[in-house]
Design an enzyme around this catalytic site. Structure first.
Site, mmCIF file in Angstrom:
data_model
loop_
_atom_site.group_PDB
_atom_site.id
_atom_site.type_symbol
_atom_site.label_atom_id
_atom_site.label_comp_id
_atom_site.label_asym_id
_atom_site.label_seq_id
_atom_site.Cartn_x
_atom_site.Cartn_y
_atom_site.Cartn_z
ATOM 1 N N SER A 119 0.741 -1.101 0.010
ATOM 2 C CA SER A 119 -0.033 0.032 -0.050
ATOM 3 C C SER A 119 0.854 1.280 -0.095
ATOM 4 C CB SER A 119 -0.950 -0.051 1.229
ATOM 5 O OG SER A 119 -1.367 1.471 1.482
ATOM 6 N N TYR A 143 -2.185 4.996 -3.992
ATOM 7 C CA TYR A 143 -3.291 6.196 -3.674
ATOM 8 C C TYR A 143 -2.740 7.515 -4.318
ATOM 9 C CZ TYR A 143 -5.552 3.665 0.023
ATOM 10 O OH TYR A 143 -6.482 2.654 0.705
ATOM 11 N N THR A 171 -6.033 2.403 -6.624
ATOM 12 C CA THR A 171 -7.295 2.494 -5.876
ATOM 13 C C THR A 171 -8.058 3.629 -6.079
ATOM 14 O OG1 THR A 171 -6.075 1.124 -4.310
ATOM 15 C CG2 THR A 171 -7.990 1.990 -3.513
ATOM 16 N N LYS A 260 -8.561 -0.473 -9.068
ATOM 17 C CA LYS A 260 -9.094 -1.178 -7.795
ATOM 18 C C LYS A 260 -10.101 -0.409 -7.309
ATOM 19 C CE LYS A 260 -7.862 -3.217 -3.091
ATOM 20 N NZ LYS A 260 -8.524 -2.187 -2.047
ATOM 21 N N HIS A 284 -13.569 -2.352 -1.202
ATOM 22 C CA HIS A 284 -12.818 -1.786 -0.206
ATOM 23 C C HIS A 284 -13.038 -2.569 1.078
ATOM 24 C CE1 HIS A 284 -9.521 1.257 0.247
ATOM 25 N NE2 HIS A 284 -9.515 0.848 1.562
HETATM 26 C C1 FNR Z 1 -7.538 -1.879 3.526
HETATM 27 N N1 FNR Z 1 -7.879 -1.573 1.966
HETATM 28 C C2 FNR Z 1 -6.782 -0.958 1.646
HETATM 29 N N2 FNR Z 1 -6.937 -0.806 0.069
HETATM 30 C C3 FNR Z 1 -6.210 -0.091 -0.626
HETATM 31 O O1 FNR Z 1 -6.263 -0.091 -1.938
HETATM 32 N N3 FNR Z 1 -4.945 0.665 0.049
HETATM 33 C C4 FNR Z 1 -4.697 0.556 1.470
HETATM 34 O O2 FNR Z 1 -3.819 1.150 1.764
HETATM 35 C C5 FNR Z 1 -5.721 0.066 2.151
HETATM 36 N N4 FNR Z 1 -5.757 -0.245 3.417
HETATM 37 C C6 FNR Z 1 -6.598 -1.056 4.143
HETATM 38 C C7 FNR Z 1 -6.470 -0.943 5.512
HETATM 39 C C8 FNR Z 1 -6.996 -1.959 6.481
HETATM 40 C C9 FNR Z 1 -6.848 -2.199 7.738
HETATM 41 C C10 FNR Z 1 -8.219 -2.727 5.781
HETATM 42 C C11 FNR Z 1 -9.004 -3.600 6.599
HETATM 43 C C12 FNR Z 1 -8.168 -2.664 4.373
HETATM 44 C C13 FNR Z 1 -8.705 -2.500 1.356
HETATM 45 C C14 FNR Z 1 -7.960 -3.833 1.213
HETATM 46 O O3 FNR Z 1 -7.139 -3.605 -0.089
HETATM 47 C C15 FNR Z 1 -9.103 -4.775 0.651
HETATM 48 O O4 FNR Z 1 -9.806 -4.015 -0.454
HETATM 49 C C16 FNR Z 1 -10.327 -5.285 1.661
HETATM 50 O O5 FNR Z 1 -9.730 -5.528 2.830
HETATM 51 C C17 FNR Z 1 -11.099 -6.479 1.079
HETATM 52 O O6 FNR Z 1 -12.078 -6.652 2.274
HETATM 53 P P1 FNR Z 1 -12.101 -7.794 3.241
HETATM 54 O O7 FNR Z 1 -11.480 -8.742 2.719
HETATM 55 O O8 FNR Z 1 -11.321 -6.992 4.145
HETATM 56 O O9 FNR Z 1 -13.347 -7.743 3.437
#
Ligand code: FNR
Length: 390
Positions: A119, A143, A171, A260, A284
């Site tokens: 990330s 990002y 994303t 994404k 997300h």
């Molecule tokens: C995320 N997710 C996320 N996505 C992304 O593109 N960049 C990021 O920095 C983050 N940071 C992040 C932090 C935390 C604590 C979580 C739980 C999630 C989203 C992640 O990539 C993914 O899309 C989701 O977590 C998928 O859903 P589930 O499996 O957690 O239900």
């Protein structure tokens, strides 16, 4: 096979094999703010609930007397073969979950032969993660800073390219953090903590450092609070890009680009038109917008519309091997694991992440094997194995 040969538990402290226990175990060891951040979803969690409910609408119907060995789980994307059809989803600020943070997660992914998606909100630098992940597959998640910060975008892409990140994941659903009651109630923003541990990726960026010095006449280390707030504003600018802006990323990244956060056929078609190589059908994990659709609910129509023109990856709500199997059967080429591995990280660092990833792969392997499905490729694992429940 390994579980039968080597016994059930070899991790200290022991971790459950029941995926739904991981959340509770993480809650026990984490500070309330950190747990609230990973567990948190937008609003009253309707999107998150819909993510889970979407899986229950489909059942896997087994076939008998299919003479087949253990299933082949390999998948190919962007001209590269991967051992398993899963990847570690990008998750920022991993320092708030475990002191070994991204290094632990990236090392576990590398050892388990699973791609690690770093990330851009990471609490570890692009370069340090590349070293930990050495020969493993690694992708970089962006990002995307707004156009006036294009110099920083270029710098991030250059750093990622130079250190061997092969795929760029952009994303689209998070130009600002969602309305998450857990964090609002805890007054918690992981990027603005007094110890500023969440922003190392930005603090290690030469262009950000130079611009900060020009703006303030001092280094980021001299005023970490201001620097952290400025970095957070750069990666979460508050306003969205447009489809036209994608050209800029294509000009500055010569590998595959994956968008994404796609949830509609319309946007998937736009992605094809824009000429990107893949999409992640994702909301997300329901963390950004409430009142949304279950991510798996929109997967089939998106695959039908664009599945032969770009690679379709899936996430949001995946908790078991059967979930991975259902997403693949509905046309995803790869599935991202989000919260479950973060819970593993919180519980036992690198070993916890390994445990979660191995458990999911083992569960997937036996689910397919016992359903008479010889491989995870679409030749065998497709809609013909599913039954829609009413
Ligand atoms: C995320 N997710 C996320 N996505 C992304 O593109 N960049 C990021 O920095 C983050 N940071 C992040 C932090 C935390 C604590 C979580 C739980 C999630 C989203 C992640 O990539 C993914 O899309 C989701 O977590 C998928 O859903 P589930 O499996 O957690 O239900």
């Amino acid at each position: 096979n390994e579980v039968y040969a080597n016994g059930l538990q070899n991790i200290k402290p022991p971790i459950s094999f029941y995926p739904l226990d991981w959340e509770a175990a993480a809650k026990e060891v984490l500070p309330a703010e950190s747990f609230g951040y990973v567990w948190g979803s937008a609003g009253i969690r309707e999107t998150d609930d819909n993510n889970r409910a979407a899986f229950r609408k489909w059942s896997i119907v087994p076939s008998r007397l299919v003479k087949a060995d253990f299933p082949n789980l390999k998948t190919s994307l962007f001209g590269q073969e991967y051992e398993y059809p899963i990847a570690v989803a990008p998750v920022g600020v991993q320092h708030i979950f475990h002191r070994d943070a991204e290094i632990a997660a990236a090392t576990a992914a590398f050892k388990e032969k699973i791609p690690y998606i770093l990330s851009s909100a990471s609490s570890t630098s692009i370069e340090d993660v590349a070293t930990a992940n050495s020969t493993g597959a690694r992708w970089f998640q962006l990002y995307w800073p707004s156009n006036e910060n294009n110099d920083i975008t270029i710098s991030l892409l250059k750093r990622a390219k130079e250190t061997g990140y092969s795929v760029l994941v952009v994303t689209l659903d998070t130009y600002i953090l969602g309305w998450r009651p857990s964090d609002l109630t805890n007054a918690f923003n992981p990027f603005l903590r007094p110890d500023n541990i969440g922003v190392e990726l930005g603090f290690s960026d030469p262009v950000f450092r130079r611009q900060f010095r020009e703006r303030h006449g001092k280094d980021v280390e001299d005023d970490r609070g201001t620097a952290a707030a400025e970095w957070a504003h750069i990666i979460f600018p508050g306003t969205s890009h447009s489809w036209e802006d994608l050209k800029f990323l294509q000009d500055h990244w010569d590998g595959p680009i994956v968008l994404k956060g796609i949830q509609s056929v319309r946007d998937a078609e736009q992605a094809v038109e824009a000429g990107v190589q893949g999409i992640v059908v994702s909301n997300h994990g329901g963390r950004q917008q409430d009142g949304g659709v279950g991510s798996l609910d929109v997967l089939p129509e998106i695959v039908d519309a664009v599945g032969d023109r770009l690679e379709v990856i899936f996430d949001s709500g995946v908790r078991t091997g059967a979930d991975i199997a259902r997403a693949l059967a509905l046309g995803a080429k790869m599935v991202l694991i989000g919260r479950p591995y973060v819970y593993g990280l919180a519980i036992a660092g690198e070993a916890g992440v390994s445990h979660v990833l191995r458990s999911l792969c083992g569960d997937l392997e036996l689910t397919l094997h016992l359903s008479g499905i010889p491989s995870s490729s679409s030749k065998h694992l497709n809609r013909s194995v599913l039954r829609r429940n009413v």
